[in-house]
Structure formats: C-alpha cells, structure tokens
Design a protein around this motif. Structure first.
Motif, PDB file in Angstrom:
ATOM      1  N   ILE A 169       0.717  -1.212  -0.081  1.00 53.88           N
ATOM      2  CA  ILE A 169       0.179  -0.138   0.105  1.00 53.88           C
ATOM      3  C   ILE A 169       0.739   1.294   0.018  1.00 53.88           C
ATOM      4  N   ILE A 170       1.978   1.044   0.861  1.00 54.19           N
ATOM      5  CA  ILE A 170       2.852   2.439   0.890  1.00 54.19           C
ATOM      6  C   ILE A 170       3.398   2.667  -0.658  1.00 54.19           C
ATOM      7  N   ILE A 171       3.720   1.532  -1.305  1.00 55.28           N
ATOM      8  CA  ILE A 171       4.495   1.793  -2.542  1.00 55.28           C
ATOM      9  C   ILE A 171       3.363   2.036  -3.534  1.00 55.28           C
ATOM     10  N   PHE A 200       0.439   6.430  -6.738  1.00 57.46           N
ATOM     11  CA  PHE A 200      -0.492   7.560  -7.118  1.00 57.46           C
ATOM     12  C   PHE A 200       0.000   8.980  -6.839  1.00 57.46           C
ATOM     13  N   LEU A 201       0.402   9.287  -5.976  1.00 55.81           N
ATOM     14  CA  LEU A 201       1.156  10.722  -5.914  1.00 55.81           C
ATOM     15  C   LEU A 201       1.986  11.098  -6.814  1.00 55.81           C
ATOM     16  N   LEU A 202       2.826  10.308  -7.353  1.00 47.36           N
ATOM     17  CA  LEU A 202       3.697  10.507  -8.415  1.00 47.36           C
ATOM     18  C   LEU A 202       2.922  10.757  -9.666  1.00 47.36           C
ATOM     19  N   ARG A 203       1.801   9.952  -9.958  1.00 38.45           N
ATOM     20  CA  ARG A 203       0.874  10.216 -11.099  1.00 38.45           C
ATOM     21  C   ARG A 203       0.138  11.356 -10.958  1.00 38.45           C
ATOM     22  N   HIS A 241       0.994  14.458  -9.308  1.00 37.96           N
ATOM     23  CA  HIS A 241       1.407  15.548  -9.034  1.00 37.96           C
ATOM     24  C   HIS A 241       2.729  15.781 -10.312  1.00 37.96           C
ATOM     25  N   LEU A 242       3.239  14.770 -10.701  1.00 38.24           N
ATOM     26  CA  LEU A 242       4.330  14.733 -11.607  1.00 38.24           C
ATOM     27  C   LEU A 242       3.983  14.377 -13.179  1.00 38.24           C
ATOM     28  N   LEU A 243       3.480  13.234 -13.246  1.00 44.60           N
ATOM     29  CA  LEU A 243       2.972  12.712 -14.375  1.00 44.60           C
ATOM     30  C   LEU A 243       1.663  13.305 -14.781  1.00 44.60           C
ATOM     31  N   ARG A 244       1.024  13.812 -14.005  1.00 48.47           N
ATOM     32  CA  ARG A 244      -0.209  14.972 -14.253  1.00 48.47           C
ATOM     33  C   ARG A 244      -1.089  14.136 -15.663  1.00 48.47           C
ATOM     34  N   VAL A 245      -1.475  12.776 -15.171  1.00 43.73           N
ATOM     35  CA  VAL A 245      -2.399  12.137 -15.721  1.00 43.73           C
ATOM     36  C   VAL A 245      -3.874  13.022 -16.541  1.00 43.73           C
ATOM     37  N   LYS A 246      -4.054  13.037 -17.590  1.00 38.24           N
ATOM     38  CA  LYS A 246      -5.128  13.935 -18.154  1.00 38.24           C
ATOM     39  C   LYS A 246      -6.368  13.944 -17.670  1.00 38.24           C
ATOM     40  N   ARG A 247      -6.937  12.500 -17.104  1.00 35.16           N
ATOM     41  CA  ARG A 247      -8.302  12.135 -16.619  1.00 35.16           C
ATOM     42  C   ARG A 247      -8.286  13.014 -15.391  1.00 35.16           C
ATOM     43  N   SER A 264     -10.160  19.423  -4.947  1.00 37.29           N
ATOM     44  CA  SER A 264     -10.160  18.078  -5.324  1.00 37.29           C
ATOM     45  C   SER A 264      -8.664  17.370  -5.097  1.00 37.29           C
ATOM     46  N   SER A 265      -7.600  18.133  -5.951  1.00 34.51           N
ATOM     47  CA  SER A 265      -6.391  17.538  -5.821  1.00 34.51           C
ATOM     48  C   SER A 265      -5.660  17.388  -4.303  1.00 34.51           C
ATOM     49  N   LEU A 266      -6.298  18.653  -3.635  1.00 30.78           N
ATOM     50  CA  LEU A 266      -5.640  18.459  -2.169  1.00 30.78           C
ATOM     51  C   LEU A 266      -6.258  17.467  -1.334  1.00 30.78           C
ATOM     52  N   ASP A 267      -7.314  17.237  -1.653  1.00 34.60           N
ATOM     53  CA  ASP A 267      -8.171  16.283  -1.036  1.00 34.60           C
ATOM     54  C   ASP A 267      -7.599  14.939  -1.259  1.00 34.60           C
ATOM     55  N   ALA A 268      -7.102  14.527  -2.606  1.00 36.23           N
ATOM     56  CA  ALA A 268      -6.531  13.357  -2.951  1.00 36.23           C
ATOM     57  C   ALA A 268      -5.285  13.265  -2.192  1.00 36.23           C
ATOM     58  N   THR A 269      -4.526  14.382  -2.239  1.00 41.38           N
ATOM     59  CA  THR A 269      -3.284  14.322  -1.700  1.00 41.38           C
ATOM     60  C   THR A 269      -3.327  14.194  -0.047  1.00 41.38           C
ATOM     61  N   ILE A 270      -4.257  14.741   0.549  1.00 47.77           N
ATOM     62  CA  ILE A 270      -4.362  14.402   2.069  1.00 47.77           C
ATOM     63  C   ILE A 270      -4.737  12.909   2.236  1.00 47.77           C
ATOM     64  N   ALA A 271      -5.755  12.373   1.589  1.00 52.63           N
ATOM     65  CA  ALA A 271      -5.984  11.034   1.892  1.00 52.63           C
ATOM     66  C   ALA A 271      -4.892  10.074   1.667  1.00 52.63           C
ATOM     67  N   LEU A 272      -4.353  10.332   0.470  1.00 46.99           N
ATOM     68  CA  LEU A 272      -3.133   9.259   0.305  1.00 46.99           C
ATOM     69  C   LEU A 272      -2.011   9.429   1.127  1.00 46.99           C
ATOM     70  N   THR A 273      -1.571  10.791   1.635  1.00 49.15           N
ATOM     71  CA  THR A 273      -0.713  10.940   2.882  1.00 49.15           C
ATOM     72  C   THR A 273      -1.197  10.271   4.043  1.00 49.15           C
ATOM     73  N   LEU A 274      -2.264  10.278   4.438  1.00 48.28           N
ATOM     74  CA  LEU A 274      -2.982   9.801   5.745  1.00 48.28           C
ATOM     75  C   LEU A 274      -2.725   8.282   5.547  1.00 48.28           C
ATOM     76  N   ILE A 275      -2.967   7.675   4.466  1.00 53.35           N
ATOM     77  CA  ILE A 275      -2.837   6.326   4.344  1.00 53.35           C
ATOM     78  C   ILE A 275      -1.508   5.838   4.447  1.00 53.35           C
ATOM     79  N   ILE A 276      -0.633   6.546   3.732  1.00 56.11           N
ATOM     80  CA  ILE A 276       0.773   6.118   3.996  1.00 56.11           C
ATOM     81  C   ILE A 276       1.049   6.028   5.423  1.00 56.11           C
TER      82      ILE A 276
END
Length: 400
Positions: A78-80, A85-88, A90-96, A106-118
C-alpha cells in the motif's frame, strides 16, 4: 439478492472493472484488499485499547499468523502504491485527473487522503517493529516485513516498548481522524462503494426507464374503453414534476451514486462526446449533484421539499448544452468501477426540459411536431404515406 451478491463479489470485492487498466488497476486493488485485511488488525487494536488486552485475536493461532503476515505485506504494498498514485497525480499529471470540475481542492483532498494512508501503514509497521524488537523469541503471529527491518536494527531493543506504544497511538489516532475526514471527502467511497455496487441497477445499461404515471396515461389513451371517458370527480392532485430540475427531484439512488463517485475520471475519459470536444463530462454531472446537495440539503432537511434558494441543479450547475451532448451510449456507466448510473440522471434532466419547459434542440422539436401532426417522425401527411408505391408495377398474372 443472489444477483446483487454476485455483482458485489465480482465488481466490489473482486475489483474486476478497475482491472481494465491492468497495472494501475492492480495497484488500486491491492490497496483495497489490503485495507480489508488490515481492518481486522485495526479492530483488534481498538478492542485491546478498550479492554486493556494485548493482541487479543492471537487466540486464533494459525489464522492470526495468516492475518498478521498478510497485513504486513499489504502494508508495504500500500505504501508503494500510494507513492505511485502521488507521483501520477503531481508529476505525471495524468489527463483524466484534470477538468473543469476538478478544482484545487479536489487535488488537495486526494493528496491528504493518500498521505494519511501512507502514515497509517508506516505506523502499523512501526508498531509491529517495536513488538518484534521487544520479544523476538516470544512472538505471536508472523511479521515478515518487521523481522527484515529488525535484523538491521541491532541495539534498539531498549527502545522497543516506546517504538511500539508510540506507533500504536499514532495508528489508532490516525484511524479515527481518517474516519471523520472521509464523509467530507471524495474518499467517502471507502465506505460507500460496496453498498453502491450492491444497489446498482440490474437491467441492461442501455434500457431507459419510463415514468410510470406517463406510461399509465398512454395505456388509458390507447384503450378504447377509457380514452374518451370523463375524468373522475373530486379534487385531483396537482401534477408532480416531470423529470429532474433540482436534487430533490432525483432518486435516492442518484444521491448514493454522487456520494460514491471517486472522481477517477474513467467515465469522462471514455465519453465520446467529451473526447470530441463537447462540454459534457459524466464525472462533472455527479460532482455537481453532490455540491448542489451539500448546498441545498440543510434547507431541505429543515424546511422540507418546498424549500427554495432560487437556484437549481439544472441551469446553475449543469447546462442544457452538456445534457444534450450525451449520446446515451453508457460507456461511462460501463467503465465506472463503482457502478454509477450516469445516463439515468442525464435523461431525467432532459426529460424535465422537454416535458415541462418545452425546451429541446430544433431537430427534436421538429420530430415531436411531426409525430403530433402526422403520426410519424417524418414530415409527410398520413394521406401521402404510400406515395412511394405509386410508380411500382406489380404483376399479378399467372407466370409459367
């Protein structure tokens, strides 16, 4: 019920629809399956905290070894996955992940959730690491990841108890923080996805529903015994709204869909209207629905269905241009990993525009007029319907 259970096992637990993007789909599935397994350990921690016990589920012996070992492996995976997911994002910037409905929040929401999971997974491994360091010869359960880390931490045994208790409290507190953030986040799908898949529609996606009251009226008109009958005496109920103008007109299933939306954008990425440059984004429909319900919902709860703030979902949030761009192909619903039914809400809003506002594209208005006047969608009178056969020669004589 059997059919719904089958769909739930297939789509929600088996994650089959999300696997259509095999690499990233598998990573997401691992996160989901990991949470299911780790939730058993989290439940144990809460019980231990309430009762003052220590690893109370260890009485299950072999099963406990399986849960603890798989929980550790899943935590590492899950950490990996979350780092990917964070890389995709904020760096790869997937179009969808972009679009008019995708705000900075929305982006901040996702970042906070992923950080909490890590952080949740790191604290879980840290707790197990302290346990392994404190009693390497008297362990209950199996801890492959923590054992590997402990082998590189010779001399830390004196700090083992502190490592375990600090990470224990960190993990428990993060669990409750995360659980309270989720209802206000797009990650509410953590709670809603399985119930929503269970309650998904069972009919073919391409089947468009009819309004029962309208169907009943048509049947009465087609029946020679009732078509010309006088209406029943007495006060008749005022006509209800045809279709959907605002959130209170939609079904509870539509609202459940909006709460379940993960904002992943798979629906929009396959929408032929969106791909060809139209304004329609199926994801936006349900993001807007959720926003509108958050805005109007408290007033509806307080004052009832008659509450109005002089705004509506149709017009103030979603435009007619978006709705009429939909081809009702259901590619969005087909790809949605949590079985959201986008087209039913779109069609119901179009139904309101046509039946209550007489608002439709010119081509449709022409067709409606032809059906009303000619009994067919073409601009020819019924008396001219067989003119195409005028110049045909039909030989009715006997042929040898």
């Amino acid at each position: 019920i059997k059919q719904r259970i089958k769909i739930t096992l297939d789509v929600a637990l088996g994650q089959t629809k999300i696997m259509r993007l095999p690499v990233i789909g598998l990573m997401h599935a691992l996160v989901f399956w990991g949470f299911v397994v780790i939730s058993i350990g989290t439940t144990e921690m809460v019980i231990d905290g309430i009762l003052g016990t220590h690893r109370i589920f260890s009485v299950t012996a072999g099963f406990y070894k399986l849960i603890t070992a798989s929980g550790e492996i899943f935590a590492a995976l899950i950490i990996i996955s979350c780092l990917a997911f964070l890389l995709r994002r904020h760096l790869l910037r997937v179009k969808r992940f972009s679009g008019q409905e995708m705000t900075t929040g929305s982006s901040l929401d996702a970042t906070i959730a992923l950080t909490l999971i890590i952080l949740l997974m790191v604290s879980l491994l840290g707790m197990n690491l302290g346990y392994v360091l404190s009693a390497p010869s008297a362990l209950v359960g199996m801890y492959p990841v923590s054992n590997s880390i402990a082998s590189m931490m010779a001399g830390w045994q004196n700090s083992a108890a502190e490592i375990e208790i600090i990470n224990w409290w960190t993990h428990v507190m993060l669990v409750f923080v995360f659980a309270n953030i989720l209802p206000y986040s797009k990650h509410f799908h953590v709670f809603m996805s399985v119930p929503n898949v269970f309650m998904s529609r069972l009919e073919p996606l391409t089947k468009l529903s009819n309004m029962e009251t309208v169907t009943q009226e048509v049947k009465l008109m087609m029946n020679s015994d009732t078509a010309f009958a006088n209406p029943p005496e007495g006060n008749q109920e005022a006509p209800f709204r045809f279709g959907v103008k605002d959130v209170e007109d939609a079904s509870w299933n539509n609202y459940m869909d909006s709460l379940t939306c993960t904002e992943c954008g798979r629906c929009t990425s396959v929408c032929p209207a969106n791909i060809t440059g139209k304004k329609l984004s199926p994801r936006k429909i349900f993001v807007d629905y959720r926003k509108r319900m958050s805005e109007k919902g408290p007033g509806l709860v307080k004052e009832g269905k008659d509450f109005t703030d002089n705004k509506s979902l149709l017009g103030d949030y979603i435009s007619a241009e978006e709705l009429w761009a939909c081809t009702t192909c259901n590619a969005c619903a087909q790809e949605c990993p949590v079985n959201i039914d986008h087209v039913s809400l779109i069609v119901d809003m179009r139904r309101y525009m046509v039946m209550e506002e007489s608002s439709a594209p010119a081509q449709l208005n022409n067709m409606f007029a032809n059906i009303e006047n000619n009994g067919a969608p073409w601009p020819f009178a019924q008396t001219e319907r067989f003119n195409w056969a005028n110049d045909l020669y039909i030989n009715t004589g006997n042929q040898n």
